[in-house]
Design an enzyme around this catalytic site. Structure first.
Site, PDB file in Angstrom:
ATOM      1  CE  LYS A 111     -12.893   6.799  -0.758  1.00  0.00           C
ATOM      2  NZ  LYS A 111     -12.633   7.403   0.549  1.00  0.00           N
ATOM      3  CD  GLN A 143     -11.446  10.682   2.243  1.00  0.00           C
ATOM      4  OE1 GLN A 143     -12.277  10.179   1.496  1.00  0.00           O
ATOM      5  NE2 GLN A 143     -10.394  10.012   2.674  1.00  0.00           N
ATOM      6  CG  ASP A 190     -16.174   4.594   4.826  1.00  0.00           C
ATOM      7  OD1 ASP A 190     -15.785   3.546   4.273  1.00  0.00           O
ATOM      8  OD2 ASP A 190     -15.403   5.515   5.153  1.00  0.00           O
TER       9      ASP A 190
END
Ligand code: NAP
Length: 286
Positions: free
Chosen positions: A57, A101, A124
């Site tokens: 990413k 994450q 996200d």
């Protein structure tokens, strides 16, 4: 017996490239106003797969002129410490998007940590508020992998309205939000999970199959209705999807490969959301 396939291979790299090409000009425009979009990524612990995802990413950000900030925390980090790190990023005006994450170590309250991310920086789509907005169909930042699946369907103009979509998996970041998005696009949706009875029977009636199980080659070719559209969100060690690709290929009318299917579009979607967030914040400060 050799079965020839006429399935359309849904090329995630192609879809991702188009999304990123559209972003380049927007990043330049922001730069002209002295704004560099910035994604902060938090990694707790030393899971090698998670470290790889975070690195991928970060590299994708760099290639597009998006700044990426990495916050690496040790495995022993407590929920309180993690939330404090997220709060600091919430308050940093130079950070536009925050990605925690998943998964975090078991002792951490992951939901509390996700929910401490500011909704304006939840690129996200992991907060409870973002999930609810997504379910209503007006999320600024829908969860990236579900949004990637919808982007692939849209790019290839594969019809969704009136189709029977079967989603295998009901996680809050994938199965549930993609079910809601398909429903919002007028599909008739069946969401399956580990307690579903007669999974194969459900899949056999699906026009669209979304695999989000986390089990390599789980979805079998003889479960497919002829002509089904197959989207494989799975990403297992060894670059293997949740669909038995070779077995499903002869039955499908369209299918995503792994790798180069949903994965690259997920990353492109994350970059898009970061640029969206930077533009929103820049409009507010003008
Ligand atoms: P997860 O949180 O582990 O959820 C897996 C889901 O599959 C659960 O809902 C589970 O049901 C269901 N399931 C497990 N065994 C099943 C069975 N035998 N029959 C039917 N359903 C079953 O996983 P996730 O985070 O959603 O990820 C799913 C997959 O997508 C993984 O391969 C992951 O690596 C991949 N992924 C890819 C991307 C990408 O960018 N491409 C991003 C995120 C995740 P229960 O709810 O009943 O336990």
């Amino acid at each position: 017996m050799v079965m020839l396939s006429k399935a359309l291979i849904l090329d995630g790299n192609r879809v991702a490239t188009e999304i990123k090409e559209r972003l380049a000009g927007r990043v330049e425009k922001l730069a002209a106003h002295g704004i560099v979009p910035c994604l902060a990524t938090i990694l707790v612990g030393d899971d090698p797969a998670s470290a790889t995802y975070v690195r991928m990413k970060g590299n994708a950000c760099k290639r597009l002129g998006i700044r990426s900030v990495r916050v690496d925390l040790p495995s022993e980090t407590t929920t309180v410490e993690l939330i404090a790190a997220i709060q600091a990023l919430n308050e940093d005006p130079n950070v536009h998007g925050i990605l925690l994450q998943h998964p975090v170590p078991h002792h951490i309250d992951e939901r509390a940590a996700f929910d401490s991310i500011s909704i304006d920086k939840d690129v996200d789509g992991v907060t409870t508020q973002g999930f609810a907005q997504n379910a209503f169909g007006f999320a600024a930042f829908p969860s990236c992998t579900p949004a990637a699946i919808m982007a692939i369907l849209d790019y290839y103009k594969l019809p969704v309205a009136g189709k029977h979509a079967v989603v295998i998996g009901r996680s809050p970041i994938l199965g549930k939000p993609v079910s809601a998005m398909l429903l919002n696009e007028d599909a008739t949706v069946t969401t399956c999970h580990s307690k579903t009875v007669g999974l194969e029977h459900h899949v056999r009636s699906a026009d669209i199959v979304v695999a989000a199980v986390g089990k390599p080659k789980f979805v079998q070719g003889d479960w497919m209705k002829p002509g089904a559209v197959v989207l494989d969100a799975g990403y297992n060690p060894g670059n293997v999807g949740d669909v038995d690709y070779e077995a499903c290929l002869p039955h499908a009318s369209a299918i995503t490969p792994v790798p180069a299917g949903v994965g690259p579009v997920t990353i492109a979607t994350l970059l898009k959301h970061t640029v969206d967030a930077a533009e929103r914040i820049s409009r507010e400060v003008k």
